[in-house]
Design an enzyme around this catalytic site. Sequence first.
Site, PDB file in Angstrom:
ATOM      1  N   HIS A   1      -7.225  -4.850  10.185  1.00 50.16           N
ATOM      2  CA  HIS A   1      -6.934  -4.589   8.767  1.00 50.16           C
ATOM      3  C   HIS A   1      -5.658  -5.311   8.331  1.00 50.16           C
ATOM      4  O   HIS A   1      -4.742  -5.530   9.115  1.00 50.16           O
ATOM      5  CB  HIS A   1      -6.912  -3.083   8.428  1.00 50.16           C
ATOM      6  CG  HIS A   1      -5.751  -2.295   8.931  1.00 50.16           C
ATOM      7  ND1 HIS A   1      -5.862  -0.995   9.356  1.00 50.16           N
ATOM      8  CD2 HIS A   1      -4.434  -2.597   9.066  1.00 50.16           C
ATOM      9  CE1 HIS A   1      -4.681  -0.541   9.722  1.00 50.16           C
ATOM     10  NE2 HIS A   1      -3.797  -1.494   9.551  1.00 50.16           N
TER      11      HIS A   1
ATOM     12  N   GLU B   1      -9.660  -1.940   5.440  1.00 48.84           N
ATOM     13  CA  GLU B   1     -10.296  -1.676   6.727  1.00 48.84           C
ATOM     14  C   GLU B   1     -11.533  -2.566   6.900  1.00 48.84           C
ATOM     15  O   GLU B   1     -12.029  -3.139   5.917  1.00 48.84           O
ATOM     16  CB  GLU B   1     -10.700  -0.191   6.806  1.00 48.84           C
ATOM     17  CG  GLU B   1      -9.532   0.796   6.646  1.00 48.84           C
ATOM     18  CD  GLU B   1      -8.622   0.887   7.886  1.00 48.84           C
ATOM     19  OE1 GLU B   1      -8.593  -0.054   8.707  1.00 48.84           O
ATOM     20  OE2 GLU B   1      -7.929   1.912   8.020  1.00 48.84           O
TER      21      GLU B   1
ATOM     22  N   ASP C   1       0.809  -1.218   0.000  1.00 48.70           N
ATOM     23  CA  ASP C   1       0.000   0.000   0.000  1.00 48.70           C
ATOM     24  C   ASP C   1       0.843   1.270   0.000  1.00 48.70           C
ATOM     25  O   ASP C   1       2.058   1.232   0.201  1.00 48.70           O
ATOM     26  CB  ASP C   1      -0.960   0.008   1.204  1.00 48.70           C
ATOM     27  CG  ASP C   1      -0.302  -0.534   2.485  1.00 48.70           C
ATOM     28  OD1 ASP C   1       0.932  -0.456   2.597  1.00 48.70           O
ATOM     29  OD2 ASP C   1      -1.035  -1.046   3.346  1.00 48.70           O
TER      30      ASP C   1
ATOM     31  N   ASN D   1      -7.581  -3.069  14.400  1.00 47.69           N
ATOM     32  CA  ASN D   1      -8.961  -3.353  13.974  1.00 47.69           C
ATOM     33  C   ASN D   1      -9.026  -4.525  12.985  1.00 47.69           C
ATOM     34  O   ASN D   1     -10.056  -4.774  12.381  1.00 47.69           O
ATOM     35  CB  ASN D   1      -9.596  -2.101  13.349  1.00 47.69           C
ATOM     36  CG  ASN D   1      -8.878  -1.655  12.073  1.00 47.69           C
ATOM     37  OD1 ASN D   1      -7.946  -2.310  11.610  1.00 47.69           O
ATOM     38  ND2 ASN D   1      -9.312  -0.541  11.499  1.00 47.69           N
TER      39      ASN D   1
HETATM   40  C1  F6R Z   1       1.435  -1.497   6.124  1.00 46.83           C
HETATM   41  C2  F6R Z   1       0.164  -2.172   6.235  1.00 46.83           C
HETATM   42  C3  F6R Z   1      -0.610  -2.219   7.516  1.00 46.83           C
HETATM   43  C4  F6R Z   1       0.255  -2.482   8.751  1.00 46.83           C
HETATM   44  C5  F6R Z   1      -0.589  -2.412  10.015  1.00 46.83           C
HETATM   45  C6  F6R Z   1       0.224  -2.629  11.269  1.00 46.83           C
HETATM   46  O1  F6R Z   1       1.953  -1.619   4.820  1.00 46.83           O
HETATM   47  O2  F6R Z   1      -0.301  -2.656   5.269  1.00 46.83           O
HETATM   48  O3  F6R Z   1      -1.589  -3.221   7.436  1.00 46.83           O
HETATM   49  O4  F6R Z   1       0.867  -3.723   8.622  1.00 46.83           O
HETATM   50  O5  F6R Z   1      -1.224  -1.174  10.101  1.00 46.83           O
HETATM   51  O6  F6R Z   1       1.123  -1.575  11.408  1.00 46.83           O
HETATM   52  P1  F6R Z   1       2.264  -1.573  12.530  1.00 46.83           P
HETATM   53  O7  F6R Z   1       3.209  -2.652  12.176  1.00 46.83           O
HETATM   54  O8  F6R Z   1       2.888  -0.207  12.441  1.00 46.83           O
HETATM   55  O9  F6R Z   1       1.559  -1.813  13.818  1.00 46.83           O
END
Ligand code: F6R
Length: 241
Positions: free
Chosen positions: A138, A143, A67, A136
Amino acid sequence: MKLIETNSYEELSQQAAWKIISLIKDNPKLNLGLATGSTPTGVYKKLIEDHQENKTTYKEINTFNLDEYIGIPKKDPNSYHYFMCENLFDHIDIPLEQTHIPDGTAKDLEEESKRYESFIQEHGGIDLQILGIGQNGHIGFNEPGTSFYSRTHIINLAESTRKANSRFFESLEDVPSQAITMGIASIMESKEILLLVSGTSKAEALARLINGDVNEQFPASILKNHQNVTIFADKDAIALL
Ligand code: F6R
């Protein structure tokens, strides 16, 4: 899903890195799906150390990131382009033209989503996808409520995601409200998935993933339907199991 419990974030990072390195050794042309955020940075450090010490090469690897924020230029320190260069690409021998990240500044974002999706498929799909998980549930920036059939698309970020990610920005207002992300169906087509889960803030999400049902309100739950998922979790993350 196979769960590997580790004693610390350090151990999680080391074990996941060894797994990635062994798959790269088996297939030096691996298509590697990458994530950003805090969780994978330890793994990237271990990959860099291994590259320096053992000369594991990335010359024929292609990487595909999950992303990118909408509206943040590549050179901005908050872009995921910048993040990947800082945390991995600048420290290994991968040619930059073999690193692929959706373009969140494209004029036509719908077109960019389609392009990225077919681009991955034209390259033969992702062999190994690294994932983190949001509190959450994701995965990528899919989301809660995102269709399990989704392909690369534009998403409005949940307020909780913007808040969680505001730690990287000067203020909450600076966090973009949208991102371009691989879809859930795109992620599910990866041949193998490594999900990294670290810290007490992810304990509830991990417990819901392991014990809950498969439901679009909790995107990561779809991973239960994938044939080859390994979860690497540290002590704090498994606290509620
Ligand atoms: C990032 C992504 C997100 C993160 C998630 C956890 O490319 O796709 O799904 O993996 O938000 O983020 P952290 O590791 O910062 O807790």
